[in-house]
Design a protein around this motif. Structure first.
Motif, PDB file in Angstrom:
ATOM      1  N   PRO A  31       0.833  -1.210   0.000  1.00  0.00           N
ATOM      2  CA  PRO A  31       0.000   0.000   0.000  1.00  0.00           C
ATOM      3  C   PRO A  31       0.867   1.259   0.000  1.00  0.00           C
ATOM      4  N   TYR A  33       1.674   4.684   1.435  1.00  0.00           N
ATOM      5  CA  TYR A  33       1.459   5.466   2.650  1.00  0.00           C
ATOM      6  C   TYR A  33       2.132   6.841   2.608  1.00  0.00           C
ATOM      7  N   GLY A  54      -0.565   2.292  11.437  1.00  0.00           N
ATOM      8  CA  GLY A  54      -1.158   2.297  10.096  1.00  0.00           C
ATOM      9  C   GLY A  54      -2.573   2.807  10.006  1.00  0.00           C
ATOM     10  N   ASP A  77      -5.647  -1.353   1.685  1.00  0.00           N
ATOM     11  CA  ASP A  77      -5.285  -2.242   2.785  1.00  0.00           C
ATOM     12  C   ASP A  77      -6.140  -3.502   2.848  1.00  0.00           C
ATOM     13  N   ARG A  78      -7.375  -3.453   2.317  1.00  0.00           N
ATOM     14  CA  ARG A  78      -8.300  -4.558   2.571  1.00  0.00           C
ATOM     15  C   ARG A  78      -9.097  -5.017   1.340  1.00  0.00           C
ATOM     16  N   TYR A 279     -11.512  -2.331  10.342  1.00  0.00           N
ATOM     17  CA  TYR A 279     -10.570  -1.380   9.764  1.00  0.00           C
ATOM     18  C   TYR A 279     -10.786  -0.040  10.446  1.00  0.00           C
ATOM     19  N   GLN A 749      -3.594  -3.581  11.215  1.00  0.00           N
ATOM     20  CA  GLN A 749      -4.542  -2.742  10.493  1.00  0.00           C
ATOM     21  C   GLN A 749      -4.679  -3.153   9.033  1.00  0.00           C
ATOM     22  N   SER A 750      -3.618  -3.636   8.431  1.00  0.00           N
ATOM     23  CA  SER A 750      -3.629  -3.923   6.991  1.00  0.00           C
ATOM     24  C   SER A 750      -3.860  -5.403   6.714  1.00  0.00           C
ATOM     25  N   ASN A 752      -2.835  -6.408   3.682  1.00  0.00           N
ATOM     26  CA  ASN A 752      -1.847  -6.610   2.624  1.00  0.00           C
ATOM     27  C   ASN A 752      -0.593  -7.212   3.251  1.00  0.00           C
ATOM     28  N   SER A 755       2.511  -5.186   3.813  1.00  0.00           N
ATOM     29  CA  SER A 755       2.452  -3.972   4.617  1.00  0.00           C
ATOM     30  C   SER A 755       3.153  -4.176   5.960  1.00  0.00           C
ATOM     31  N   TYR A 757       2.109  -3.095   8.552  1.00  0.00           N
ATOM     32  CA  TYR A 757       1.033  -3.119   9.543  1.00  0.00           C
ATOM     33  C   TYR A 757       0.188  -4.397   9.427  1.00  0.00           C
ATOM     34  N   TYR A 758       0.742  -5.427   8.808  1.00  0.00           N
ATOM     35  CA  TYR A 758       0.013  -6.679   8.596  1.00  0.00           C
ATOM     36  C   TYR A 758      -0.158  -7.457   9.906  1.00  0.00           C
TER      37      TYR A 758
END
Length: 793
Positions: A31, A33, A54, A77-78, A279, A749-750, A752, A755, A757-758
């Motif tokens: 993603p 950012y 994230g 992200d989703r 999310y 949060q992600s 992906n 990411s 933030y996975y």
């Protein structure tokens, strides 16, 4: 030798190329950012600051632009999660996963969710702000589809990206509503027990519904076969997206907090998956601000807070699904009997696409009550047509307005108006604000049957006596506003009487409810830190009582030294499910042995649909107190067993199993050896390298079934308890310091995999830690990641 060196050199170069390619792919698919992007349909610049976990903090000059931005960043992200969840209600999972999910598609496509969505969309006010902002959100998603990178999962399963429409939003609402329903797990099983075993067995079971209750108090103050059940369960087990299960929430009034302001806590319990269900986003415009939690493809958050108020939810667990036996016309199977004569079934053809196979077509028969399940679910042994009446598809759907109005309210009264429009699924809607108000609303369209009708069995579709007699007004629903006891709460437990009755439902056992009440009652100086400890509490007040009733019948004189040690550990246990505790291991296995030895001989195949349900848990809490019961006797033996014999047999079997499973040393039987949690990705379920790449975990953790930190697992013959559900987020909001409220997600949060933030919150989550939900503008602007969205010229 020279040849060997050349081979090594070539292999080394290939390895470098492979690593470089992997790194390049990860960067391309990650993603975005940072930097700048140009989007269509923006009227002004939008700045998005991504914080340390994230979460996008979206600053825009108007809400339309903010929701375009939200759609874009949510999708990047989703998008894979969005793709899965929109396909469930539409019956389109086989299209990407193949024939194994045809049964799931057949079932969901026949529930009437899509037809209800189409009807609702035709009636929507296209000029309303809720509709316009939803379209802005979808526009942002579709711009990412057109211009953003494609998630890795789309390449792996070979699926083409498609634009999203408002119908997809309603399909998500429909799936959410059905995943809340419990009737399909209980009604067929109880019907079979009643028909095959008779009233004596049946009545002993259902009395548990009215025993051992911690009731949510109402107060309105002024504002300051089981084959059928098995088949449905198998369909639900195949889903690649998490169903919703339970939840905790409590809101503490200023009179009980140290700083004299409301403290709000909420942790919805949902089946674990990767990515996480919620999310997070923070939207700020000159006329609006909300830090919210969205489901995939939902523009307005179901959980949220700002400086003025906070809201959340738990499952109400009311009964909004009823099954009916229809009576076919013996001369025409396309007609069914009604009190006014025979009527024709409505016939709907559903085309299901299957990856690598020819399409298949199924025909749905629909009576006045709803779709006939026999044609939608394989292996229903009952030849009688069984129709499903579901309030979600029967009544007008206002869920888009509900989520908009709750997230845009400017007062408690406005918020209540939004909550009052919920028809299904039934939700306990929780509220607290900066003006010192607290509130709880049981929000659903409730209704009454005749008083003598027991609705947890399959009803008579041909009789007018089994029809709904009237719907209740929202003011008749259970609710409490600023009650004199200075807190409101919900743990999916039974609310106090309304409309002259305890409202029927599939309420969870009182364990969590009683623990919450006990903790809240005894303290009047709560702080955010103390509430954060409470939301991670792992002690059951009910388990010691069950243990007492079980152990008093065990003959201690006949036990070996190691059995006595285990017996005393269990007997003296306070009900705490710590990862290093031994007693939870003994108790959980003893539970399995006790339930098996008590119920399985009579229930037969229905036993598998009885176990691991809230109904089973309530029945066991009641059963252990009985000295005489028709269920004590093992009908497979010539002798007539007693309670004492069942208890001793269960304890002996427990010891034999655990000694074989975990060794002779009782001290080594720690809870962490038999429990674990892994957050499974739909592709990671395939195992091997894909599991390691996509899944998160496994981890050990504190917690157990029906404690506040509710870690949900199936108790079965294996002796290992794979945690499959629990708190989907934990939130604590203190209005004395609202800018530093706290939260956590199970993984990140992600969605992906590339990411950062996975899965960055995963270890914090299992350790009971939190991160900030930041509302402070100066702190947000210090974020390292800043994405600027500019209008396309």
């Amino acid at each position: 030798m020279k040849l060997l060196k050349k081979i090594v050199k070539v292999l080394f170069i290939l390895l470098l190329l492979l690593v470089f390619t992997g790194w390049l792919v990860s960067k391309i698919l990650q993603p975005k950012y940072n930097g700048e992007l140009k989007l269509a349909n923006l009227s002004d610049k939008v700045t998005v600051y991504f914080d340390e976990v994230g979460v996008p903090h979206i600053n825009a000059q108007n809400q339309h632009d903010a929701y375009v931005a939200l759609g874009y960043v949510h999708a990047q992200d989703r998008l894979w999660q969005m793709e899965l969840i929109r396909r469930i209600s539409a019956g389109r999972l086989s299209e990407i996963f193949g024939k194994e999910l045809v049964r799931t598609d057949k079932f969901f496509s026949g529930l009437g969710i899509e037809e209800a969505a189409e009807k609702t969309i035709q009636q929507l006010d296209k000029n309303s702000e809720a509709y316009q902002l939803t379209q802005a959100y979808l526009d942002g998603i579709n711009q990412f589809i057109a211009e953003g990178s494609t998630p890795l999962e789309f390449y792996l399963v070979g699926v083409e990206k498609e634009k999203y429409t408002i119908k997809d939003v309603y399909n998500v609402f429909g799936y959410m509503a059905f995943s809340f329903a419990v009737a399909h797990k209980t009604d067929p099983m109880l019907t079979e027990i009643k028909e095959k075993l008779g009233d004596v067995y049946f009545n002993e079971l259902i009395e548990a519904d009215s025993k051992n209750l911690t009731l949510i108090k109402n107060k309105k103050d002024t504002v300051l076969t089981a084959s059928f059940a098995k088949a449905i369960n198998e369909v639900m087990d195949k889903l690649p997206v998490s169903p919703l299960i339970g939840s905790n929430s409590w809101v503490i009034a200023p009179q009980k907090t140290k700083n004299g302001k409301v403290i709000f806590a909420n942790d919805p319990h949902i089946a674990f998956s990767q990515p996480s269900v919620w999310y997070q986003s923070h939207i700020k415009t000159p006329d609006y601000e909300m830090y919210g939690y969205n489901l995939a493809l939902t523009p307005f958050p179901l959980l949220g807070h700002n400086r003025n108020y906070a809201y959340g939810m738990t499952m109400f667990e009311n009964d909004d699904v009823d099954f009916y036996y229809e009576e076919n016309n013996p001369k025409n199977p396309l007609e069914y009997k009604t009190p006014n004569g025979y009527e024709q079934y409505k016939l709907i053809d559903k085309n299901i696409k299957i990856k690598g196979e020819k399409d298949t077509v199924c025909q749905v028969k629909v009576s006045k009550h709803g779709p006939v399940m026999n044609g939608l679910i394989d292996f229903i042994e009952d030849e009688r047509p069984i129709a499903m009446q579901w309030i979600y598809t029967q009544l007008e759907n206002k869920l888009l307005d509900v989520s908009y109005e709750m997230s845009h309210a400017t007062s408690l009264e406005e918020f209540k108006q939004g909550a009052s429009k919920i028809h299904a699924p039934g939700l306990n809607v929780m509220y607290g604000d900066a003006q010192d108000n607290i509130a709880w609303f049981a929000a659903a369209k409730l209704y009454k049957y005749r008083d003598s009708l027991y609705t947890k069995t399959i009803l008579n579709g041909a009789s007018r006596d089994d029809e709904i007699q009237r719907y209740l007004a929202f003011e008749e629903n259970p609710q409490a506003i600023n009650p004199s006891w200075n807190y409101v709460y919900s743990a999916n437990n039974q609310p106090d009487s309304i409309a002259g009755m305890l409202y029927p439902g599939y309420y969870l056992p009182e364990d969590r409810a009683r623990r919450i009440v006990n903790l809240l009652e005894d303290k009047n100086d709560w702080t955010q830190f103390q509430v954060s400890k409470m939301i991670n509490d792992v002690t059951s007040p009910i388990v010691p009582e069950i243990v007492m009733h079980i152990t008093k019948d065990v003959d201690e004189t006949q036990l070996t030294a190691s059995e006595k040690k285990a017996f005393h550990l269990l007997k003296n246990w306070d009900g705490t499910y710590g990862k290093n505790e031994v007693a939870p291991v003994i108790y959980t296995r003893l539970w399995y042995e006790f339930v098996k030895n008590t119920f399985k001989d009579e229930m037969g195949s229905a036993f598998e649909q009885f176990v691991n349900t809230p109904f089973e848990e309530k029945v066991v809490s009641n059963q252990v107190k009985k000295e005489t019961s028709v269920w004590w006797d093992d009908v497979t033996t010539p002798e007539k067993e007693t309670k004492k014999e069942i208890m001793n047999l269960s304890f002996q079997n427990t010891m034999l199993f655990l000694q074989k499973q975990l060794g002779e040393n009782v001290d080594d039987w720690q809870w962490k050896r038999v429990t674990s949690v892994e957050y499974e990705h739909a592709i990671g379920k395939a195992g091997g390298l894909l599991r390691k790449f996509f899944n998160v975990g496994p981890f050990t953790t504190d917690g157990g079934d029906q404690v506040i930190n509710n870690q949900i697992y199936k108790i079965d013959s294996t002796g290992y308890y794979k945690i499959h559900a629990g708190p989907s987020t934990r939130r604590v909001i203190d209005f004395s310091d609202v800018e530093n409220s706290i939260t956590i997600l199970p993984t990140g949060q992600s969605g992906n995999v590339f990411s950062p933030y996975y899965k960055d919150q995963a270890e914090k989550y299992v350790n009971g830690e939190f991160v900030n939900m930041n509302l402070n503008e100066a702190a947000i602007k210090k974020s390292e990641n800043k994405l600027v969205l500019l209008p396309k010229e």
